[in-house]
Design a protein around this motif. Sequence first.
Motif, PDB file in Angstrom:
ATOM      1  N   GLN A 195       0.814  -1.216   0.000  1.00 29.57           N
ATOM      2  CA  GLN A 195       0.000   0.000   0.000  1.00 29.57           C
ATOM      3  C   GLN A 195       0.848   1.267   0.000  1.00 29.57           C
ATOM      4  O   GLN A 195       0.350   2.341  -0.328  1.00 29.57           O
ATOM      5  CB  GLN A 195      -0.943  -0.006   1.211  1.00 29.57           C
ATOM      6  CG  GLN A 195      -2.092  -0.983   1.065  1.00 29.57           C
ATOM      7  CD  GLN A 195      -3.029  -0.974   2.256  1.00 29.57           C
ATOM      8  OE1 GLN A 195      -2.587  -0.958   3.394  1.00 29.57           O
ATOM      9  NE2 GLN A 195      -4.325  -1.003   2.008  1.00 29.57           N
ATOM     10  N   SER A 196       2.127   1.154   0.359  1.00 29.16           N
ATOM     11  CA  SER A 196       2.988   2.340   0.378  1.00 29.16           C
ATOM     12  C   SER A 196       3.747   2.539  -0.929  1.00 29.16           C
ATOM     13  O   SER A 196       4.550   3.459  -1.052  1.00 29.16           O
ATOM     14  CB  SER A 196       3.988   2.252   1.537  1.00 29.16           C
ATOM     15  OG  SER A 196       4.808   1.106   1.401  1.00 29.16           O
ATOM     16  N   GLY A 197       3.501   1.687  -1.914  1.00 25.68           N
ATOM     17  CA  GLY A 197       4.155   1.829  -3.214  1.00 25.68           C
ATOM     18  C   GLY A 197       3.250   2.518  -4.223  1.00 25.68           C
ATOM     19  O   GLY A 197       2.167   3.015  -3.887  1.00 25.68           O
ATOM     20  N   THR A 198       3.681   2.537  -5.481  1.00 29.89           N
ATOM     21  CA  THR A 198       2.906   3.168  -6.557  1.00 29.89           C
ATOM     22  C   THR A 198       1.892   2.202  -7.149  1.00 29.89           C
ATOM     23  O   THR A 198       0.843   2.618  -7.644  1.00 29.89           O
ATOM     24  CB  THR A 198       3.856   3.669  -7.668  1.00 29.89           C
ATOM     25  OG1 THR A 198       4.819   4.553  -7.090  1.00 29.89           O
ATOM     26  CG2 THR A 198       3.104   4.411  -8.756  1.00 29.89           C
ATOM     27  N   TYR A 199       2.184   0.904  -7.097  1.00 26.43           N
ATOM     28  CA  TYR A 199       1.301  -0.081  -7.712  1.00 26.43           C
ATOM     29  C   TYR A 199      -0.119  -0.027  -7.146  1.00 26.43           C
ATOM     30  O   TYR A 199      -1.099  -0.135  -7.897  1.00 26.43           O
ATOM     31  CB  TYR A 199       1.848  -1.496  -7.494  1.00 26.43           C
ATOM     32  CG  TYR A 199       2.953  -1.929  -8.415  1.00 26.43           C
ATOM     33  CD1 TYR A 199       3.564  -1.050  -9.307  1.00 26.43           C
ATOM     34  CD2 TYR A 199       3.410  -3.247  -8.387  1.00 26.43           C
ATOM     35  CE1 TYR A 199       4.580  -1.471 -10.133  1.00 26.43           C
ATOM     36  CE2 TYR A 199       4.430  -3.682  -9.216  1.00 26.43           C
ATOM     37  CZ  TYR A 199       5.014  -2.792 -10.087  1.00 26.43           C
ATOM     38  OH  TYR A 199       6.022  -3.220 -10.915  1.00 26.43           O
ATOM     39  N   TYR A 200      -0.234   0.105  -5.827  1.00 28.73           N
ATOM     40  CA  TYR A 200      -1.559   0.012  -5.209  1.00 28.73           C
ATOM     41  C   TYR A 200      -2.500   1.145  -5.653  1.00 28.73           C
ATOM     42  O   TYR A 200      -3.619   0.880  -6.109  1.00 28.73           O
ATOM     43  CB  TYR A 200      -1.444  -0.034  -3.691  1.00 28.73           C
ATOM     44  CG  TYR A 200      -2.770  -0.247  -2.998  1.00 28.73           C
ATOM     45  CD1 TYR A 200      -3.405  -1.486  -3.035  1.00 28.73           C
ATOM     46  CD2 TYR A 200      -3.401   0.798  -2.335  1.00 28.73           C
ATOM     47  CE1 TYR A 200      -4.623  -1.686  -2.417  1.00 28.73           C
ATOM     48  CE2 TYR A 200      -4.619   0.601  -1.713  1.00 28.73           C
ATOM     49  CZ  TYR A 200      -5.227  -0.641  -1.761  1.00 28.73           C
ATOM     50  OH  TYR A 200      -6.451  -0.823  -1.154  1.00 28.73           O
ATOM     51  N   PRO A 201      -2.085   2.426  -5.551  1.00 22.71           N
ATOM     52  CA  PRO A 201      -2.998   3.468  -6.024  1.00 22.71           C
ATOM     53  C   PRO A 201      -3.247   3.415  -7.527  1.00 22.71           C
ATOM     54  O   PRO A 201      -4.353   3.719  -7.987  1.00 22.71           O
ATOM     55  CB  PRO A 201      -2.297   4.773  -5.613  1.00 22.71           C
ATOM     56  CG  PRO A 201      -0.877   4.408  -5.378  1.00 22.71           C
ATOM     57  CD  PRO A 201      -0.881   2.992  -4.905  1.00 22.71           C
ATOM     58  N   LEU A 202      -2.239   3.020  -8.301  1.00 20.13           N
ATOM     59  CA  LEU A 202      -2.438   2.924  -9.748  1.00 20.13           C
ATOM     60  C   LEU A 202      -3.414   1.800 -10.075  1.00 20.13           C
ATOM     61  O   LEU A 202      -4.323   1.973 -10.900  1.00 20.13           O
ATOM     62  CB  LEU A 202      -1.100   2.705 -10.452  1.00 20.13           C
ATOM     63  CG  LEU A 202      -1.158   2.514 -11.975  1.00 20.13           C
ATOM     64  CD1 LEU A 202      -1.951   3.627 -12.649  1.00 20.13           C
ATOM     65  CD2 LEU A 202       0.248   2.426 -12.551  1.00 20.13           C
ATOM     66  N   GLY A 203      -3.252   0.661  -9.422  1.00 20.91           N
ATOM     67  CA  GLY A 203      -4.203  -0.434  -9.631  1.00 20.91           C
ATOM     68  C   GLY A 203      -5.608  -0.043  -9.224  1.00 20.91           C
ATOM     69  O   GLY A 203      -6.585  -0.420  -9.884  1.00 20.91           O
ATOM     70  N   GLY A 204      -5.712   0.738  -8.149  1.00 23.04           N
ATOM     71  CA  GLY A 204      -7.016   1.217  -7.713  1.00 23.04           C
ATOM     72  C   GLY A 204      -7.668   2.139  -8.729  1.00 23.04           C
ATOM     73  O   GLY A 204      -8.879   2.059  -8.973  1.00 23.04           O
ATOM     74  N   MET A 205      -6.863   3.014  -9.334  1.00 19.74           N
ATOM     75  CA  MET A 205      -7.389   3.923 -10.360  1.00 19.74           C
ATOM     76  C   MET A 205      -7.874   3.142 -11.586  1.00 19.74           C
ATOM     77  O   MET A 205      -8.944   3.427 -12.136  1.00 19.74           O
ATOM     78  CB  MET A 205      -6.317   4.925 -10.774  1.00 19.74           C
ATOM     79  CG  MET A 205      -6.086   6.059  -9.789  1.00 19.74           C
ATOM     80  SD  MET A 205      -7.530   7.161  -9.648  1.00 19.74           S
ATOM     81  CE  MET A 205      -7.589   7.861 -11.307  1.00 19.74           C
TER      82      MET A 205
END
Length: 310
Positions: free
Chosen positions: A34-44
């Motif tokens: 959750q502290s990386g870039t993958y999680y928010p990008l995957g969420g978007m």
Amino acid sequence: MQNVIKKGILGISLACLFSFNAIAENYTIGTGSQSGTYYPLGGMLAKIWSENIDNFDARAEVTAASVENTIKVSANKQLAGLAMGNVVLQGYQGVDPFPRKMDVSVLFALYPNVVQFIVPADSDIKSIQDLKGKRISLGAPGSGTRVSSTNILAALGINESDIDAQSLNYTATTNAIKAGQIDAGVIVGSIGVGAITELAFTHNIRILSFTPEELKTVSASNPSYQAIDVPVNSYDKVNAFVAPAVWNVLVVNKNLDTELAYKMTKIAFEHMKEINQVISVTKFTTIENMDRLKGVELHPGALKYLKENR
């Protein structure tokens, strides 16, 4: 009586159909910490696809990142996953850490990931070679960070037996640096990745630079790594540095329905400006960069969209 039976059969058939659709329409997108870039990008991506594809409901799932996502996509346990290109290539080829060839293809390339070796600012570690004998977090088991850090160190003549290797995710790595529990930690992520950004705000850190010779050696061992210059203050009060970088990609099963893959690609690019506003590194996610990863084929649905828009 026959009408009653027919209605009953129809009712059961519809119930089964709706039940199947309910399962088939709910998807997960494999991300990372959750502290990386993958999680928010995957969420978007999950949000945009869910809002713009009929009968489609997706959510981002926290995972150990690249290796796990590649395996789960190949096994049809995730619709798509974010992963580092070198890891996907290894999965496609069926080489370590994968037990066999993975049934994967690429939807599109995302942005370059930088291999960042972090040390406290006052550390006596000044170079990659100084890491020998030190306590180093190489990344969580099953993560692309772990694959990249071990491969790069091995290419430069540093094996796990030469260091005190730790297996920590992003958050645990930065916490261990803060507490002085490790001497160095590797985070493979975008320039400005949240875990390092947050660490730099509260602690004085440096990021190690690779020499030109080291970069040539790394690229020779794996062409998916290319040198990138990161300017000073990309993180708060952190030095400029030069490091290997590899493209992240969105990986899917090679047998994913072609029309669905086409829709996912088309809708993602139609809403890329919206994604850019939330995740700045997606400025690299362009139609021109779709096929940046060499050695793994684009999915036919993605290739169709690329040909239409080049």
